[in-house]
Scaffold this motif. Structure first.
Motif, short mmCIF file in Angstrom:
data_model
loop_
_atom_site.label_atom_id
_atom_site.label_comp_id
_atom_site.label_asym_id
_atom_site.label_seq_id
_atom_site.Cartn_x
_atom_site.Cartn_y
_atom_site.Cartn_z
N GLY A 99 -30.09 28.92 4.93
CA GLY A 99 -29.53 29.96 5.77
C GLY A 99 -28.09 29.75 6.19
N LEU A 100 -27.30 29.14 5.32
CA LEU A 100 -25.91 28.87 5.71
C LEU A 100 -24.90 29.50 4.75
CD1 LEU A 100 -26.11 25.14 6.85
CD2 LEU A 100 -25.71 27.14 8.28
N HIS B 101 -21.66 30.40 6.04
CA HIS B 101 -20.84 29.30 6.54
C HIS B 101 -20.38 28.38 5.42
CE1 HIS B 101 -21.14 30.14 10.75
NE2 HIS B 101 -22.45 30.27 10.66
N GLN C 75 -17.37 20.49 11.78
CA GLN C 75 -17.17 20.40 13.23
C GLN C 75 -17.27 21.75 13.92
OE1 GLN C 75 -13.76 18.19 14.49
NE2 GLN C 75 -14.58 16.27 13.71
N PHE C 76 -17.21 22.81 13.14
CA PHE C 76 -17.31 24.14 13.74
C PHE C 76 -18.74 24.68 13.71
CE2 PHE C 76 -12.99 23.43 12.50
CZ PHE C 76 -12.26 23.93 13.57
N GLN D 39 -27.20 23.40 12.65
CA GLN D 39 -26.62 23.85 11.38
C GLN D 39 -26.13 22.65 10.57
OE1 GLN D 39 -23.73 26.48 13.18
NE2 GLN D 39 -24.82 28.29 12.48
N ARG E 224 -28.90 21.01 8.92
CA ARG E 224 -29.35 21.79 7.77
C ARG E 224 -28.50 21.48 6.54
NH1 ARG E 224 -29.62 26.85 11.38
NH2 ARG E 224 -28.86 28.11 9.67
N LEU F 149 -36.66 23.40 11.67
CA LEU F 149 -36.22 22.53 10.57
C LEU F 149 -37.40 21.78 9.94
CD1 LEU F 149 -32.70 21.16 11.44
CD2 LEU F 149 -33.44 23.34 10.54
#
Ligand SMILES: Nc1ncnc2c1ncn2[C@@H]1O[C@H](COP(=O)(O)OP(=O)(O)OP(=O)(O)O)[C@@H](O)[C@H]1O
Ligand SMILES: [Mg+2]
Lengths: 250, 278
Positions: free
Chosen positions: A125-126, A129, A135-136, A141, A144, A175
């Motif tokens: 699910g990234l 991103h 770091q953001f 996340q 993951r 997770l």
């Protein structure tokens, strides 16, 4: 191919820095353990009993004083992944590159890096991103990404050292399910060792639970979890297993 | 497991106006304090000049006239250029040498002990000594400024590299070992980006050190460059000349800072949270 893990007659002592005599006692002395290919076992026990040390030895990050750890093929040919308690990402690479980087390894190249990375990002699910720097991201996340990275090389062996303990319970729950999905989704399931302090997590994910305690540490109890997969986090049987582990520990 | 994203939409022209407005405001916020500094400095100087009424403290108009004079035909650029080429070459030499020494010192305690006295020597000896020795040994050649700048800057760069190598976490190294990352991957994906981010500030300090050495070499052993010009103005007791040359070099350094180091720093740190501000 996933691989058996055979630990035989293991001895490990940490010398130095010890003021108390107890600290010089070996952590393991003659410990043996064998895990069949494709199994996922959990390792539980009190803090400081040597669980992380055991994983480090299996991962080849540390050497035993005596005894050996064998796989189906030599250590150099084993594809081994670790998910650490902290995600240990390369902060200066984007999410996508953090996964892709594990394809730049010694020896053979496996599969199509771009394709696998893309696919894994979607599964954790990234996707949106992919070009973000770690770091953001939130803690969950990031973890993951670490999980996706671990699965990217289709490992023979997967080591998990308290992978969700730094996360809030709700995130950890999600997770755990994700981990089960990914693990079941592999063509040949990697042989797994999961270290955890969460007994329900152990019961939910593992085929067998080893309770480690004492110094030198021994397996004070071994609990089989005979539940079909995929499992549900709310299966009442898990609570039975949980109770049995707690009994073994106390 | 997808993360909800909230987008705020505004009518396009209003949004565009808002954006340009913001950009102007950001620009003003960035440059106004600096302009204020220049104004403050100029006013205090002028006040002092009028009050003292001495040829040793020339007023702004005199300095400006002198400044325009050295700017004629791009003379000032030529001289600053010469200084810069020497400085940059020396700096690059130091950088190239600093990497192997710094890395060796970080990885091996024996190497660290071996180089330590040398580094302390380098930190102790004033740039003036390197300048004098190099002019004596190499005379009026490119080697003098380059070598003395390199010697002057080297120790601080070595320390910077050494710290950079040491500060990469063991966890990351372990990760690379577990995943059996190839040596080139470890170099390209871990060491280079890490040291790049780490070294930029070290380089900035090194570059300002380089200036302090080069100006001395040019005073003693060169027949052009900012240092030479400063010395020439000094020997004719031309205060406004000294000030004009200093001013020119100061402005150049501000340009380098804004045009080179800031953007590099921004790029090197783009992955760090909270680095997006100026
Ligand atoms: N590198 C090391 N040097 C010296 N001692 C060590 C080292 N690593 C671990 N130890 C010691 O070995 C023991 C076991 O450590 P280990 O990290 O394996 O425990 P653990 O079971 O993972 O504990 P926890 O559940 O708290 O993570 C501890 O007493 C620790 O102090
Ligand atoms: Mg541990």
């Amino acid at each position: 191919m996933s691989s058996d893990i055979t630990v035989s007659d293991l001895k490990k002592t940490f010398a130095g820095g010890a003021r108390r005599a107890r600290s010089n006692a070996p952590l393991f002395d003659g410990l043996s353990l064998s895990i069949t290919a494709g199994e996922l076992v959990a390792l539980v026990g009190p803090s400081g009993c040597g669980k992380s040390t055991m994983l480090n030895l299996v991962a080849g990050l540390d050497r035993p004083d005596r005894g050996e750890i064998r796989f189906d093929h030599g250590q150099a040919d084993i594809d081994l992944s670790v998910v650490f308690q902290q995600p240990r990402l390369l902060d200066w690479l984007t999410v996508e590159d953090n996964i892709r980087v594990v394809f730049e390894r010694d020896g053979k190249k496996k599969g199509n890096a771009a394709h696998i990375t893309h696919d894994l990002l979607a599964r954790v699910g990234l996707t949106e991103h992919a070009h973000t720097y770690p770091q953001f991201l939130s803690g969950g996340q990031r973890q993951r990404v670490a999980i996706a990275r671990a699965f990217a090389i289709s490992p023979d062996i997967l080591l998990l050292d308290e992978p969700f303990s730094a996360l809030d319970e709700l995130t950890a729950r999600r997770l755990r399910l994700l981990l089960q999905d990914l693990w079941l989704g592999e063509g040949h399931r990697p042989t797994g060792i999961l270290v955890t302090h969460n007994m329900l997590e152990a019961a939910f994910l593992a085929d067998r639970i080893y309770v480690l305690s004492g110094r030198p540490a021994t397996f004070s109890s071994i609990i089989d979890v005979d539940l079909p997969r995929p499992r549900s986090l709310d299966d009442p049987v898990l609570f039975d297993v949980h109770r049995r582990i707690m009994q073994a520990l106390t | 497991m997808t993360d909800a994203a909230v987008t705020v939409t505004a009518p396009a022209p209003a949004l565009a106006r808002l954006k340009t407005g913001l950009r102007w405001r950001a620009l003003a916020a960035a440059s106004l304090p600096q302009i204020a500094f220049f104004v403050f400095l100029a006013l205090s100087w002028e006040g002092m000049a009028r009050w003292l009424h001495s040829p040793l403290v020339p007023d702004i108009a005199t300095i400006a006239r002198e400044f325009l004079l050295i700017c004629k035909n791009g003379f000032v650029l030529q001289e600053i250029g010469a200084t810069f080429v020497r400085m940059s070459l020396g700096f690059l030499v130091a950088l190239v040498v600093a990497f192997p020494i710094g890395i060796a010192s970080a990885l091996s305690r024996t190497a660290a002990r071996f180089f330590e006295p040398g580094i302390i020597l380098g930190l102790t000896v004033p740039g003036l000594v390197w300048a004098l020795l190099c002019v004596i040994w190499f005379g009026v050649s490119l080697a003098s400024p380059v070598i003395s700048v390199a010697l002057g800057v080297l120790p601080s760069l070595v320390i910077s590299v050494q710290h950079g190598v040491n500060s990469l976490s063991v966890e990351v190294i372990e990760m690379s070992r577990v995943f059996r990352l190839h040596r080139t991957a470890v170099l390209r994906r871990i060491w280079v980006p890490w040291l790049y981010a780490f070294m930029i500030s070290g380089c900035r300090v090194g570059f300002s050190l380089a200036w302090k050495v080069i100006v001395l070499v040019e005073i003693f052993g060169m027949s052009n460059g900012v240092g030479y010009q400063l010395n020439a103005q000094f020997s004719t007791q031309n205060v406004e000349g000294v000030i004009a040359w200093t001013l020119a070099f100061w402005l150049t350094m501000i340009l380098i800072e804004r045009g080179v180091f800031r953007p590099l720093e921004k790029h090197a740190n783009r992955w760090k949270k909270g680095s997006s501000h100026e």
